[in-house]
Design a protein around this motif. Structure first.
Motif, PDB file in Angstrom:
ATOM      1  N   TYR A 137      11.859  -7.742   4.157  1.00  0.00           N
ATOM      2  CA  TYR A 137      10.658  -7.899   5.420  1.00  0.00           C
ATOM      3  C   TYR A 137       8.916  -7.127   4.597  1.00  0.00           C
ATOM      4  O   TYR A 137       8.553  -6.397   4.234  1.00  0.00           O
ATOM      5  N   ASP A 138       8.348  -8.382   4.894  1.00  0.00           N
ATOM      6  CA  ASP A 138       7.213  -7.922   3.713  1.00  0.00           C
ATOM      7  C   ASP A 138       5.957  -7.047   4.979  1.00  0.00           C
ATOM      8  O   ASP A 138       5.882  -7.171   6.526  1.00  0.00           O
ATOM      9  N   LEU A 139       5.818  -5.776   5.275  1.00  0.00           N
ATOM     10  CA  LEU A 139       5.274  -4.950   5.717  1.00  0.00           C
ATOM     11  C   LEU A 139       3.734  -5.631   5.907  1.00  0.00           C
ATOM     12  O   LEU A 139       3.156  -4.664   7.099  1.00  0.00           O
ATOM     13  N   GLN A 140       3.027  -6.280   4.748  1.00  0.00           N
ATOM     14  CA  GLN A 140       1.879  -6.665   5.539  1.00  0.00           C
ATOM     15  C   GLN A 140       1.532  -7.645   6.876  1.00  0.00           C
ATOM     16  O   GLN A 140       0.341  -7.874   7.483  1.00  0.00           O
ATOM     17  N   THR A 141       3.064  -7.668   7.052  1.00  0.00           N
ATOM     18  CA  THR A 141       2.727  -9.014   8.740  1.00  0.00           C
ATOM     19  C   THR A 141       2.987  -7.661   9.514  1.00  0.00           C
ATOM     20  O   THR A 141       2.398  -8.689  10.821  1.00  0.00           O
ATOM     21  N   ALA A 142       2.979  -6.471   9.628  1.00  0.00           N
ATOM     22  CA  ALA A 142       3.462  -5.552  10.497  1.00  0.00           C
ATOM     23  C   ALA A 142       2.174  -4.542  11.205  1.00  0.00           C
ATOM     24  O   ALA A 142       1.241  -4.355  10.283  1.00  0.00           O
ATOM     25  N   ASN A 143       1.551  -4.826  12.296  1.00  0.00           N
ATOM     26  CA  ASN A 143       0.906  -4.269  12.946  1.00  0.00           C
ATOM     27  C   ASN A 143       0.806  -2.475  12.759  1.00  0.00           C
ATOM     28  O   ASN A 143       0.352  -1.699  12.817  1.00  0.00           O
ATOM     29  N   ASP A 144       2.553  -2.053  12.565  1.00  0.00           N
ATOM     30  CA  ASP A 144       2.654  -0.809  12.794  1.00  0.00           C
ATOM     31  C   ASP A 144       3.645  -0.598  12.154  1.00  0.00           C
ATOM     32  O   ASP A 144       4.642  -0.774  11.826  1.00  0.00           O
ATOM     33  N   PRO A 145       3.547  -0.503  10.957  1.00  0.00           N
ATOM     34  CA  PRO A 145       4.363  -0.238   9.533  1.00  0.00           C
ATOM     35  C   PRO A 145       6.081   0.659   9.630  1.00  0.00           C
ATOM     36  O   PRO A 145       6.815   0.243   9.494  1.00  0.00           O
ATOM     37  N   ALA A 146       5.684   1.606  10.565  1.00  0.00           N
ATOM     38  CA  ALA A 146       6.786   2.769  11.212  1.00  0.00           C
ATOM     39  C   ALA A 146       7.044   2.778  11.867  1.00  0.00           C
ATOM     40  O   ALA A 146       8.714   2.393  11.910  1.00  0.00           O
ATOM     41  N   TRP A 147       6.755   1.672  12.805  1.00  0.00           N
ATOM     42  CA  TRP A 147       7.330   1.236  14.278  1.00  0.00           C
ATOM     43  C   TRP A 147       8.867   0.294  13.233  1.00  0.00           C
ATOM     44  O   TRP A 147       9.955   0.234  13.558  1.00  0.00           O
ATOM     45  N   PHE A 148       7.429  -0.783  12.594  1.00  0.00           N
ATOM     46  CA  PHE A 148       8.818  -1.963  11.859  1.00  0.00           C
ATOM     47  C   PHE A 148       9.839  -1.512  11.215  1.00  0.00           C
ATOM     48  O   PHE A 148      10.723  -1.660  11.440  1.00  0.00           O
ATOM     49  N   CYS A 149       9.703  -0.818   9.933  1.00  0.00           N
ATOM     50  CA  CYS A 149      10.938   0.058   9.434  1.00  0.00           C
ATOM     51  C   CYS A 149      12.126   0.698   9.955  1.00  0.00           C
ATOM     52  O   CYS A 149      12.928   0.724   9.720  1.00  0.00           O
ATOM     53  N   ARG A 150      11.664   1.018  10.809  1.00  0.00           N
ATOM     54  CA  ARG A 150      12.465   2.118  11.696  1.00  0.00           C
ATOM     55  C   ARG A 150      13.403   1.292  12.873  1.00  0.00           C
ATOM     56  O   ARG A 150      14.643   1.102  12.543  1.00  0.00           O
ATOM     57  N   ARG A 151      12.625  -0.250  12.910  1.00  0.00           N
ATOM     58  CA  ARG A 151      13.425  -0.821  14.135  1.00  0.00           C
ATOM     59  C   ARG A 151      14.334  -2.014  13.203  1.00  0.00           C
ATOM     60  O   ARG A 151      14.895  -1.799  13.316  1.00  0.00           O
TER      61      ARG A 151
ATOM     62  N   SER B 180       0.931  -1.464   0.231  1.00  0.00           N
ATOM     63  CA  SER B 180       0.230  -0.212  -0.092  1.00  0.00           C
ATOM     64  C   SER B 180       1.170   1.361  -0.693  1.00  0.00           C
ATOM     65  O   SER B 180       2.162   1.028  -0.008  1.00  0.00           O
ATOM     66  N   ARG B 181       0.287   2.262  -0.452  1.00  0.00           N
ATOM     67  CA  ARG B 181       1.051   3.725  -0.238  1.00  0.00           C
ATOM     68  C   ARG B 181       1.423   3.841   1.071  1.00  0.00           C
ATOM     69  O   ARG B 181       2.911   4.370   1.914  1.00  0.00           O
ATOM     70  N   GLY B 182       0.402   3.102   2.385  1.00  0.00           N
ATOM     71  CA  GLY B 182       1.156   3.688   3.367  1.00  0.00           C
ATOM     72  C   GLY B 182       1.945   2.808   4.024  1.00  0.00           C
ATOM     73  O   GLY B 182       2.801   3.268   4.837  1.00  0.00           O
ATOM     74  N   HIS B 183       2.494   2.094   3.299  1.00  0.00           N
ATOM     75  CA  HIS B 183       3.651   1.139   3.438  1.00  0.00           C
ATOM     76  C   HIS B 183       5.127   1.672   2.712  1.00  0.00           C
ATOM     77  O   HIS B 183       5.959   1.850   3.574  1.00  0.00           O
ATOM     78  N   VAL B 184       5.244   1.930   1.814  1.00  0.00           N
ATOM     79  CA  VAL B 184       6.406   3.109   0.765  1.00  0.00           C
ATOM     80  C   VAL B 184       5.975   4.261   1.980  1.00  0.00           C
ATOM     81  O   VAL B 184       7.387   4.730   1.898  1.00  0.00           O
ATOM     82  N   VAL B 185       5.556   5.138   2.604  1.00  0.00           N
ATOM     83  CA  VAL B 185       5.723   6.029   2.929  1.00  0.00           C
ATOM     84  C   VAL B 185       6.328   5.531   4.206  1.00  0.00           C
ATOM     85  O   VAL B 185       7.897   6.911   4.846  1.00  0.00           O
ATOM     86  N   ALA B 186       6.023   4.839   4.934  1.00  0.00           N
ATOM     87  CA  ALA B 186       6.304   3.992   6.145  1.00  0.00           C
ATOM     88  C   ALA B 186       7.999   4.103   6.423  1.00  0.00           C
ATOM     89  O   ALA B 186       8.867   4.482   6.882  1.00  0.00           O
ATOM     90  N   ALA B 187       8.608   3.306   4.422  1.00  0.00           N
ATOM     91  CA  ALA B 187       9.527   2.945   5.076  1.00  0.00           C
ATOM     92  C   ALA B 187      10.907   4.203   4.224  1.00  0.00           C
ATOM     93  O   ALA B 187      11.977   3.926   4.580  1.00  0.00           O
ATOM     94  N   LEU B 188       9.748   5.148   3.253  1.00  0.00           N
ATOM     95  CA  LEU B 188      11.224   6.178   3.361  1.00  0.00           C
ATOM     96  C   LEU B 188      10.592   6.869   3.840  1.00  0.00           C
ATOM     97  O   LEU B 188      11.923   7.778   4.673  1.00  0.00           O
ATOM     98  N   ALA B 189       9.925   7.164   5.359  1.00  0.00           N
ATOM     99  CA  ALA B 189      10.188   8.267   6.695  1.00  0.00           C
ATOM    100  C   ALA B 189      10.923   7.393   7.205  1.00  0.00           C
ATOM    101  O   ALA B 189      11.714   8.166   7.801  1.00  0.00           O
ATOM    102  N   ALA B 190      11.005   6.334   7.447  1.00  0.00           N
ATOM    103  CA  ALA B 190      12.430   5.233   8.677  1.00  0.00           C
ATOM    104  C   ALA B 190      13.390   5.724   7.626  1.00  0.00           C
ATOM    105  O   ALA B 190      14.452   6.170   8.258  1.00  0.00           O
ATOM    106  N   ALA B 191      13.830   5.592   5.978  1.00  0.00           N
ATOM    107  CA  ALA B 191      15.243   5.830   5.655  1.00  0.00           C
ATOM    108  C   ALA B 191      15.195   7.481   5.893  1.00  0.00           C
ATOM    109  O   ALA B 191      16.386   7.922   6.229  1.00  0.00           O
ATOM    110  N   ALA B 192      14.529   8.452   5.776  1.00  0.00           N
ATOM    111  CA  ALA B 192      15.111   9.996   6.265  1.00  0.00           C
ATOM    112  C   ALA B 192      15.216   9.780   7.328  1.00  0.00           C
ATOM    113  O   ALA B 192      16.038  10.582   7.982  1.00  0.00           O
ATOM    114  N   GLU B 193      14.507   9.358   8.321  1.00  0.00           N
ATOM    115  CA  GLU B 193      15.023   9.747   9.398  1.00  0.00           C
ATOM    116  C   GLU B 193      16.291   8.916   9.961  1.00  0.00           C
ATOM    117  O   GLU B 193      17.300   9.021  10.979  1.00  0.00           O
TER     118      GLU B 193
END
Length: 136
Positions: A114-128, A8-21
């Motif tokens: 890492y499949d973001l479909q399995t993450a309850n909180d994709p943003a946290w998962f990506c940062r972690r 989803s777009r939300g998954h892409v946003v979560a990964a990009l935000a974690a990368a930027a952070e």
């Protein structure tokens, strides 16, 4: 680079935000055969919208076309430049030539993600995931 499968777009946003952070770069890949099932245009639009929202996130995005040559050619026509194609060796060579002619990148083996479909909180998962791999 850490690789995430997005749905989803939300998954892409979560990964990009974690990368930027974290200052890391990520590789994003559609689900297996994603371009065949949903269409490459859908996933490309998800990525475009997410990059508008988080332009500072460093990433490379790969569309998984499975073994469908028609879908791979359609993906190139709509703007994809990084393709995963798992068709026959002869067809793979042709798709690779087309991809290279567009200065793209061709892959024929799906990487571990890492499949973001399995993450309850994709943003946290990506940062972690990015912070864990940075320490490794």
């Amino acid at each position: 680079s850490t690789t995430f499968t997005f749905h989803s777009r939300g998954h892409v946003v979560a990964a990009l935000a974690a990368a930027a952070e974290t200052g890391a770069s990520v590789i994003l890949v559609t689900p297996p055969n994603g371009a065949t099932s949903a269409g490459p245009e859908i996933f490309l639009e998800m990525v475009r919208a997410a990059r508008e929202e988080v332009p500072q996130g460093l990433s490379r995005v790969v569309v998984d076309c499975g073994a469908d040559a028609g879908t791979a050619m359609r993906a190139l026509r709509c703007g994809w430049r990084d393709l995963l194609f798992t068709g026959s060796p002869a067809t793979s060579r042709k798709i690779e030539e087309m991809t290279n002619a567009l200065d793209g990148r061709f892959e024929n083996d799906r990487r571990v993600t890492y499949d973001l479909q399995t993450a309850n909180d994709p943003a946290w998962f990506c940062r972690r995931a990015l912070s864990t791999e940075a320490r490794a």
